[in-house]
Design a protein around this motif. Structure first.
Motif, PDB file in Angstrom:
ATOM      1  N   TYR A  85       0.849  -1.194   0.000  1.00 33.68           N
ATOM      2  CA  TYR A  85       0.000   0.000   0.000  1.00 33.68           C
ATOM      3  C   TYR A  85       0.883   1.242   0.000  1.00 33.68           C
ATOM      4  O   TYR A  85       2.084   1.178   0.248  1.00 33.68           O
ATOM      5  N   ARG A  86       0.251   2.375  -0.281  1.00 35.96           N
ATOM      6  CA  ARG A  86       1.010   3.618  -0.389  1.00 35.96           C
ATOM      7  C   ARG A  86       1.477   4.154   0.950  1.00 35.96           C
ATOM      8  O   ARG A  86       2.435   4.912   1.019  1.00 35.96           O
TER       9      ARG A  86
ATOM     10  N   ASP B 155      -3.481   3.517   4.658  1.00 37.29           N
ATOM     11  CA  ASP B 155      -4.145   2.607   3.723  1.00 37.29           C
ATOM     12  C   ASP B 155      -3.996   1.154   4.154  1.00 37.29           C
ATOM     13  O   ASP B 155      -4.946   0.363   4.050  1.00 37.29           O
ATOM     14  N   SER B 156      -2.811   0.791   4.628  1.00 35.09           N
ATOM     15  CA  SER B 156      -2.614  -0.603   5.044  1.00 35.09           C
ATOM     16  C   SER B 156      -3.439  -0.926   6.282  1.00 35.09           C
ATOM     17  O   SER B 156      -3.972  -2.035   6.411  1.00 35.09           O
TER      18      SER B 156
ATOM     19  N   ILE C 193      -6.376   0.446   7.091  1.00 32.98           N
ATOM     20  CA  ILE C 193      -7.757   0.299   6.624  1.00 32.98           C
ATOM     21  C   ILE C 193      -7.957  -1.089   6.018  1.00 32.98           C
ATOM     22  O   ILE C 193      -8.963  -1.762   6.277  1.00 32.98           O
ATOM     23  N   ALA C 194      -6.996  -1.524   5.219  1.00 35.81           N
ATOM     24  CA  ALA C 194      -7.105  -2.848   4.596  1.00 35.81           C
ATOM     25  C   ALA C 194      -7.164  -3.949   5.652  1.00 35.81           C
ATOM     26  O   ALA C 194      -7.914  -4.922   5.510  1.00 35.81           O
TER      27      ALA C 194
END
Length: 322
Positions: free
Chosen positions: A184-185, A189-190, A192-193
């Protein structure tokens, strides 16, 4: 013995008070401290916390100069290209000093040739986390789940070739666990995933994970340091779980190669003194950081050993970036 001119200038700039009258009459010049990441984040806070105190001890202004880009390579290259006069130093960490030389062909500096490592002044454990309602309660249970469903569980990282990615490759090498890598960026983001169950596990730095750990969104299974960390006293280490993995990301002071030895010694002594101040120790603990005592020689040896370790993993796994 006559002191070389560059040494006289550098020592005078660091306020070491050599006897030469011309040096003694020169006003102290400010030190430029290159931070290879954007202002406003943890790197900024660490730099300011340390440099405010180092500045007072040296009696000399330290100006934090943010040169972000390329995962830290741009800023570290600024340090490598600077005059070795003690007036330009900077921050380095695991990525640009040990991982990226094995990952990128177009490195703008050679760590061994162009840089003088001074000291690690802070380090961050990495912590293996899963979502709060994940079935795995221990790393052993996570490994068992992955073995029962080879290639069906995913793990997140903040990019190919980051420590978060490579630790899972180390885990795969030792335990044969096959989980799919999803880069992930960034950390947000990671996370949330992970919370959405798009990925089932991830390693990340303790400062990043402390907020979701404290509010109960994620659960910690293990830390990567050889001993447990004060912030998570009930969380075992990977070594306790039978895995020979010892990793910490770190924040360090670096200087251009050929910086005079007395200057490097003064910087080492001063940053070490600041690292041991009670208020700085409290700051590190609050941020989820630790201080790993190290001499200049030990730090240089760590860089060499970690460069070799990451290089071996990258070659064995055929990891590349485009």
């Amino acid at each position: 013995m006559t002191t070389p001119a560059i040494t006289r200038r550098a020592l005078g700039a660091l306020g070491l008070g050599l006897a030469a009258p011309a040096v003694a009459q020169q006003p102290a010049r400010s030190i430029r401290f290159v931070v290879p990441w954007p202002p406003g984040g943890l790197n900024d806070v660490i730099a300011r916390t340390f440099n405010d105190r180092v500045s007072r001890l040296l009696g000399q202004t330290i100006v934090n100069d943010f040169k972000a880009g390329a995962g830290g390579r741009i800023g570290v290259a600024e340090v490598a290209r600077a005059a070795p006069d003690g007036l330009t130093i900077g921050m380095g960490n695991l990525g640009p000093l040990t991982i990226f030389p094995n990952l990128y062909r177009d490195m703008p500096f050679d760590v061994a040739r162009d840089l003088a490592p001074i000291t690690m002044f802070a380090a961050s454990p990495l912590v293996l986390v899963v979502a709060k309602d994940a079935p795995a309660q221990t790393i052993g249970e996570l490994v068992a789940l992955a073995r029962a469903q080879p290639g069906r569980l995913n793990y997140a990282s903040v990019g190919v070739g980051t420590a978060q990615h490579l630790i899972f490759e180390m885990l795969r090498g030792q335990d044969g666990v096959q989980m799919e890598h999803v880069p992930y960026r960034g950390n947000a983001d990671s996370l949330i995933a992970l919370l959405q169950n798009d990925v089932q596990a991830m390693f990340d730095t303790l400062p990043t994970m402390l907020p979701p750990l404290r509010d109960g969104r994620v659960r910690a299974l293990a830390v990567t340091t050889p001993t447990r960390v004060p912030q998570l006293p009930d969380v075992p280490t990977l070594k306790e779980s039978g895995l020979d993995i010892d990793v910490a990301t770190w924040y360090a002071v670096i200087a251009p190669a050929r910086t005079p030895e007395p200057v490097l010694t003064t910087l080492y002594d001063t940053y070490t003194r600041v690292s041991l101040m009670p208020e700085v120790q409290a700051f590190l603990a609050e941020q989820g950081l630790i201080y790993l005592p190290n001499t200049r020689a030990e730090f240089a040896a760590r860089i060499a050993a970690e460069t070799a370790r990451w290089g071996q993993i990258i070659r064995d796994r055929g990891i590349s970036v485009t």
